[in-house]
Design a protein around this motif. Structure first.
Motif, PDB file in Angstrom:
ATOM      1  N   ASP A 135       6.767   3.220  -5.639  1.00 45.73           N
ATOM      2  CA  ASP A 135       8.013   3.600  -4.990  1.00 45.73           C
ATOM      3  C   ASP A 135       8.800   2.374  -4.539  1.00 45.73           C
ATOM      4  OD1 ASP A 135       6.431   2.740  -2.949  1.00 45.73           O
ATOM      5  OD2 ASP A 135       6.864   4.398  -1.592  1.00 45.73           O
ATOM      6  N   ILE A 136       8.477   1.182  -5.119  1.00 48.71           N
ATOM      7  CA  ILE A 136       9.327   0.018  -4.888  1.00 48.71           C
ATOM      8  C   ILE A 136      10.034  -0.287  -6.197  1.00 48.71           C
ATOM      9  CG2 ILE A 136       7.846  -0.925  -3.079  1.00 48.71           C
ATOM     10  CD1 ILE A 136       6.714  -2.889  -5.079  1.00 48.71           C
ATOM     11  N   PRO A 137      11.173  -0.970  -6.173  1.00 49.32           N
ATOM     12  CA  PRO A 137      11.886  -1.274  -7.415  1.00 49.32           C
ATOM     13  C   PRO A 137      10.982  -2.001  -8.396  1.00 49.32           C
ATOM     14  CG  PRO A 137      13.242  -1.771  -5.523  1.00 49.32           C
ATOM     15  CD  PRO A 137      11.872  -1.485  -4.997  1.00 49.32           C
ATOM     16  N   PHE A 138      11.162  -1.737  -9.661  1.00 51.88           N
ATOM     17  CA  PHE A 138      10.287  -2.304 -10.661  1.00 51.88           C
ATOM     18  C   PHE A 138      10.523  -3.807 -10.863  1.00 51.88           C
ATOM     19  CE2 PHE A 138      10.142   2.136 -12.591  1.00 51.88           C
ATOM     20  CZ  PHE A 138       9.051   2.460 -11.811  1.00 51.88           C
ATOM     21  N   ASP A 139      11.632  -4.332 -10.334  1.00 54.09           N
ATOM     22  CA  ASP A 139      11.808  -5.776 -10.414  1.00 54.09           C
ATOM     23  C   ASP A 139      11.047  -6.478  -9.297  1.00 54.09           C
ATOM     24  OD1 ASP A 139      13.238  -5.193  -8.186  1.00 54.09           O
ATOM     25  OD2 ASP A 139      15.181  -5.805  -8.983  1.00 54.09           O
ATOM     26  N   ASN A 140      10.382  -5.670  -8.414  1.00 58.56           N
ATOM     27  CA  ASN A 140       9.522  -6.188  -7.345  1.00 58.56           C
ATOM     28  C   ASN A 140      10.293  -7.047  -6.349  1.00 58.56           C
ATOM     29  OD1 ASN A 140       6.957  -5.969  -6.285  1.00 58.56           O
ATOM     30  ND2 ASN A 140       6.278  -7.932  -7.128  1.00 58.56           N
ATOM     31  N   ASN A 141      11.588  -6.758  -6.236  1.00 57.75           N
ATOM     32  CA  ASN A 141      12.411  -7.514  -5.295  1.00 57.75           C
ATOM     33  C   ASN A 141      12.291  -6.871  -3.926  1.00 57.75           C
ATOM     34  OD1 ASN A 141      14.328  -8.811  -3.812  1.00 57.75           O
ATOM     35  ND2 ASN A 141      15.990  -8.564  -5.324  1.00 57.75           N
ATOM     36  N   PRO A 142      11.654  -7.532  -2.930  1.00 54.72           N
ATOM     37  CA  PRO A 142      11.433  -6.919  -1.622  1.00 54.72           C
ATOM     38  C   PRO A 142      12.716  -6.671  -0.853  1.00 54.72           C
ATOM     39  CG  PRO A 142      10.834  -9.245  -1.588  1.00 54.72           C
ATOM     40  CD  PRO A 142      11.125  -8.909  -3.017  1.00 54.72           C
ATOM     41  N   LYS A 191      -1.718  -4.314  -5.979  1.00 62.12           N
ATOM     42  CA  LYS A 191      -0.792  -4.387  -4.855  1.00 62.12           C
ATOM     43  C   LYS A 191       0.345  -3.373  -4.987  1.00 62.12           C
ATOM     44  CE  LYS A 191      -1.571  -9.307  -3.947  1.00 62.12           C
ATOM     45  NZ  LYS A 191      -0.945 -10.654  -3.860  1.00 62.12           N
ATOM     46  N   VAL A 192       0.360  -2.623  -6.075  1.00 61.91           N
ATOM     47  CA  VAL A 192       1.432  -1.649  -6.317  1.00 61.91           C
ATOM     48  C   VAL A 192       1.033  -0.309  -5.711  1.00 61.91           C
ATOM     49  CG1 VAL A 192       2.759  -0.417  -8.062  1.00 61.91           C
ATOM     50  CG2 VAL A 192       2.136  -2.819  -8.422  1.00 61.91           C
ATOM     51  N   ALA A 193       1.967   0.303  -4.955  1.00 60.82           N
ATOM     52  CA  ALA A 193       1.691   1.585  -4.296  1.00 60.82           C
ATOM     53  C   ALA A 193       2.272   2.742  -5.094  1.00 60.82           C
ATOM     54  CB  ALA A 193       2.280   1.589  -2.884  1.00 60.82           C
ATOM     55  N   ASP A 194       1.652   3.917  -4.905  1.00 63.59           N
ATOM     56  CA  ASP A 194       2.192   5.115  -5.551  1.00 63.59           C
ATOM     57  C   ASP A 194       3.301   5.711  -4.687  1.00 63.59           C
ATOM     58  OD1 ASP A 194       1.021   6.463  -3.469  1.00 63.59           O
ATOM     59  OD2 ASP A 194      -0.578   7.364  -4.677  1.00 63.59           O
ATOM     60  N   LYS A 195       3.742   6.908  -5.081  1.00 61.70           N
ATOM     61  CA  LYS A 195       4.864   7.540  -4.378  1.00 61.70           C
ATOM     62  C   LYS A 195       4.547   7.842  -2.925  1.00 61.70           C
ATOM     63  CE  LYS A 195       3.355  12.056  -6.093  1.00 61.70           C
ATOM     64  NZ  LYS A 195       2.205  11.524  -6.846  1.00 61.70           N
ATOM     65  N   ASN A 196       3.267   7.917  -2.597  1.00 62.13           N
ATOM     66  CA  ASN A 196       2.855   8.212  -1.219  1.00 62.13           C
ATOM     67  C   ASN A 196       2.488   6.964  -0.430  1.00 62.13           C
ATOM     68  OD1 ASN A 196       3.048  11.081  -1.481  1.00 62.13           O
ATOM     69  ND2 ASN A 196       1.170  11.016  -2.709  1.00 62.13           N
ATOM     70  N   GLU A 247       0.578  -5.933 -15.728  1.00 66.37           N
ATOM     71  CA  GLU A 247       0.199  -7.072 -14.891  1.00 66.37           C
ATOM     72  C   GLU A 247       0.375  -6.744 -13.412  1.00 66.37           C
ATOM     73  OE1 GLU A 247       1.772 -10.965 -15.716  1.00 66.37           O
ATOM     74  OE2 GLU A 247       1.615 -10.662 -17.870  1.00 66.37           O
ATOM     75  N   LYS A 248       1.503  -6.127 -13.054  1.00 68.74           N
ATOM     76  CA  LYS A 248       1.759  -5.778 -11.646  1.00 68.74           C
ATOM     77  C   LYS A 248       0.709  -4.800 -11.136  1.00 68.74           C
ATOM     78  CE  LYS A 248       6.771  -6.393 -11.927  1.00 68.74           C
ATOM     79  NZ  LYS A 248       8.098  -5.727 -11.849  1.00 68.74           N
ATOM     80  N   ASN A 253      13.451   1.396 -17.009  1.00 75.04           N
ATOM     81  CA  ASN A 253      12.261   0.699 -16.570  1.00 75.04           C
ATOM     82  C   ASN A 253      11.067   1.612 -16.775  1.00 75.04           C
ATOM     83  OD1 ASN A 253      12.663  -2.094 -15.202  1.00 75.04           O
ATOM     84  ND2 ASN A 253      14.390  -0.857 -14.509  1.00 75.04           N
ATOM     85  N   PRO A 254       9.883   1.046 -16.803  1.00 74.61           N
ATOM     86  CA  PRO A 254       8.704   1.868 -17.104  1.00 74.61           C
ATOM     87  C   PRO A 254       8.442   2.942 -16.066  1.00 74.61           C
ATOM     88  CG  PRO A 254       8.214  -0.468 -17.350  1.00 74.61           C
ATOM     89  CD  PRO A 254       9.544  -0.372 -16.671  1.00 74.61           C
ATOM     90  N   VAL A 255       7.826   4.010 -16.523  1.00 76.24           N
ATOM     91  CA  VAL A 255       7.369   5.092 -15.669  1.00 76.24           C
ATOM     92  C   VAL A 255       5.858   5.203 -15.864  1.00 76.24           C
ATOM     93  CG1 VAL A 255       7.409   7.573 -15.270  1.00 76.24           C
ATOM     94  CG2 VAL A 255       9.521   6.351 -15.805  1.00 76.24           C
TER      95      VAL A 255
END
Length: 665
Positions: free
Chosen positions: A512-519, A582-587, A576-577, A531-533
């Motif tokens: 649930d963060i942008p796929f470009d990983n921009n905080p 470190k990638v979270a799901d929708k919850n 890779e991400k 972008n990928p799903v």
């Protein structure tokens, strides 16, 4: 001078005359004229005649040659007849409220009060024969609330040789005037309908409505009569009624009617289009007539209200009493019998149409033909496909509700312990069959849905009329709705099966963060376009995922790919991400990836020259049908497929062909 034997103002005030029935005073006057002619015909032979002159407001449009006065408001009427006239007996009856003088003909002795309810006054001039002296005399007076007494002087009439009574209904009161139809022919038609019984009498007087044109009600009725009337005696709870079946070539009726008469006067009209499912306005287009039924009988005569505007009969069935529901339902059955030949054809054609529609377009409703035939029969004929679909869906909801209720009842009986299950064997078998048919219907609906989706995808990848291709959003929404998560849609609302059947029940687990990983970007629960799903068939319960599927969607015929911007690089970047854990799901829960997690990467796009060139350098191989590319990436534990839109469509059609064939789509 003579006066009324009642409180005239009070009697008129208490007279119930609905505002939307402004012609009732006219009907009363015309029927009085018919009675007067019948009474004179008992004394001598002559040809009866009634003329109704329409009086219009001359102030609105001047009475000039060539000017259409039919748009002027109607202010009153003159009713002229050559009947018995206001002789001594009729005058005495006129002055007495609720007179029984014409009770044998259905007279209530109150009709004239409707004149003062709707008009400011009534002027009456009556020239009639004094049989004792064998001379014509004239009686002339005004009937209004302003005059408690009337001048009853009789004057010998020397210049007229024929009976002539003129009742002038003067100056419609505003409350009723605004409800009067301005069209003279419409008024003539309404009069014809009201006097229908009299128009069938052999000695019926000639009745005319006179405006700029002259309308003969007798001729109108004769011309509009499609077939000779047919009388039928019917019994309702021991009471005898007569139902006169007629067919009128009269488009102004607007539909088939049942008229309830009392004392030879029409009191209540029933719209048969609402009572008989398969009887509608199409009968006029098909046959050139509307059905009109005239129902009469002593019970109706005895239960009409004093003003003849309604019946004192309960609407719904109550014990042994005859209700309006009894009357209408019995008459309806007789009408259906009379029109059976026509209605049978309508029902046959309707059933064929519904069966064809279900077979070709809506197989999910097929079981309703077997288990809900009565509800199917209640569908109106001639519906559009959209309207028919709505009606079938309503019936399906009813079927599902009844099925659920019966299931619960059976389970409840099993819970409490049924002594002899054999007693319920037949019921169980029927219920199981219904459940099976319902499941087949659900499957049919799903298969039909797949066919539509494939057709939409075919259309979506082709050039539009403007010479451009659809944007990514079209394909994206078709395969998986944008800005939706699996918590917001049902599995049937996405079409991941187009890519792989195993994805039909997948869960959406994308970060649930942008796929470009921009905080710096706002956190959002939407899928980011182009972008990928990420999806999986597992819930996120904290364990490492066994499989994760990543899908990349591109615009049809896109051909600007580079070594740094192409679906393969994008999907591997997402792997890779995810592999960083470190990638979270929708919850907001971490998507855990381990050494044994298998990735499946699908890029859905057209394999254009720029993409094919890049993929060849990445060692992807062509599929046997030469419509896709594939490779296994050992370092990432990822199976990669580049699927062209054509391949997706062809493969999906092959997988579903047997279902489409069985379903007939």
């Amino acid at each position: 001078m003579v006066g009324f034997t009642i409180d005239l103002a009070g009697r008129v005030k208490n007279f119930d005359l609905p505002k939307n029935q402004p012609l009732i005073p006219l009907y009363e006057a015309v029927v009085n004229s018919i009675f007067a002619i019948q009474e004179r015909q008992q004394k001598e032979a002559f040809n009866g005649k009634v003329e109704i002159e329409i009086i219009r407001d001359q102030q609105e449009i001047a009475k000039l040659e060539g000017i259409d006065r039919s748009i002027n408001e109607i202010t009153g009427f003159k009713i002229i007849d050559n009947g018995i006239g206001l002789d001594e007996n009729n005058m005495k009856s006129f002055l007495q409220s609720d007179s029984t003088y014409r009770a044998d003909k259905g007279g209530k002795g109150v009709g004239r009060f409707s004149w003062l309810k709707a008009f400011s006054k009534t002027c009456i001039e009556s020239i009639f024969k004094d049989y004792s002296d064998n001379v014509l005399v004239k009686r002339n007076f005004e009937f209004s609330l302003d005059k408690a007494e009337i001048d009853d002087d009789l004057i010998e009439e020397k210049y007229i040789k024929e009976n002539r009574t003129c009742v002038s209904l003067v100056d419609y009161l505003p409350t009723y005037r605004k409800h009067v139809n301005k069209n003279a022919e419409t008024i003539a038609m309404k009069l014809m309908q009201h006097c229908m019984i009299y128009l069938m009498f052999p000695k019926c007087p000639q009745i005319y409505v006179i405006d700029d044109k002259k309308y003969n009600l007798n001729s109108m009725f004769e011309k509009k009569m499609y077939r000779e009337p047919q009388n039928e005696v019917i019994d309702i709870k021991g009471e005898s009624f007569e139902l006169l079946h007629t067919q009128l070539q009269d488009a102004t009726l607007g539909g088939s009617k049942l008229f309830l008469f009392a004392n030879n006067r029409m009191v209540k009209g029933i719209d048969l289009n609402k009572e008989i499912v398969d009887l509608d306005k199409n009968i006029f287009d098909d046959k050139g007539y509307y059905y009109v039924g005239i129902l009469s009988g002593k019970f109706l005569d005895d239960n009409v209200d004093m003003n003849r505007t309604s019946f004192d009969i309960s609407e719904n069935k109550e014990d042994e009493e005859i209700s309006m529901e009894d009357i209408v339902q019995t008459a309806k059955t007789k009408v259906e019998g009379y029109l059976s030949e026509y209605l049978d054809d309508v029902r046959k054609n309707k059933k064929e149409y519904i069966r064809k529609y279900i077979r070709d377009k809506a197989p999910q409703f097929g079981h309703l033909l077997t288990y809900m035939p009565d509800s199917i029969d209640e569908i109106k004929p001639g519906l559009s496909d959209n309207k028919l679909d709505e009606e079938l869906y309503k019936i399906k909801r009813k079927f599902d509700s009844e099925l659920k209720k019966t299931n619960e009842e059976i389970l409840r009986k099993i819970d409490v312990g049924v002594v002899n299950l054999a007693e319920y064997k037949e019921k169980f078998e029927i219920q199981f069959q219904k459940i099976s048919e319902a499941n087949k219907a659900a499957l049919a609906e799903y298969v039909a849905h797949r066919k539509v989706v494939l057709e939409l995808l075919k259309k979506g990848i082709n050039l539009k009329e403007d010479g451009k291709f659809n944007k990514e959003a079209y394909i994206h929404n078709l395969i998986y709705p944008m800005r939706r998560t699996s918590e917001e849609i049902e599995y049937l609302s996405h079409n991941l099966w187009l890519i792989d059947e195993r994805l039909a029940y997948s869960e959406y687990i994308s970060s649930d963060i942008p796929f470009d990983n921009n905080p710096k970007e706002e956190r959002t629960d939407v899928m980011i376009l182009d972008n990928p799903v990420a999806v999986s068939d597992e819930d996120n319960c904290g364990r490492e995922y066994e499989t994760i599927v990543i899908i990349e969607l591109k615009k049809p015929m896109r051909d600007d790919y580079t070594d740094s911007n192409n679906p393969l690089i994008q999907m591997l970047g997402y792997v890779e991400k995810l592999s960083t854990n470190k990638v979270a799901d929708k919850n907001g829960r971490i998507i855990k990836v381990g050494k044994n997690t298998q990735f499946y990467l699908y890029a859905v796009c057209d394999i254009t020259p720029s993409l094919k060139k890049i993929m060849s350098r990445s060692d992807l191989k062509e599929t046997p049908d030469k419509m896709g590319l594939y490779k296994y990436h050992e370092n990432c534990h990822a199976y990669i497929e580049i699927l062209s839109f054509d391949k997706i469509i062809n493969d999906a059609e092959k997988r579903n062909r047997v279902l489409f064939d069985k379903l007939g789509v």
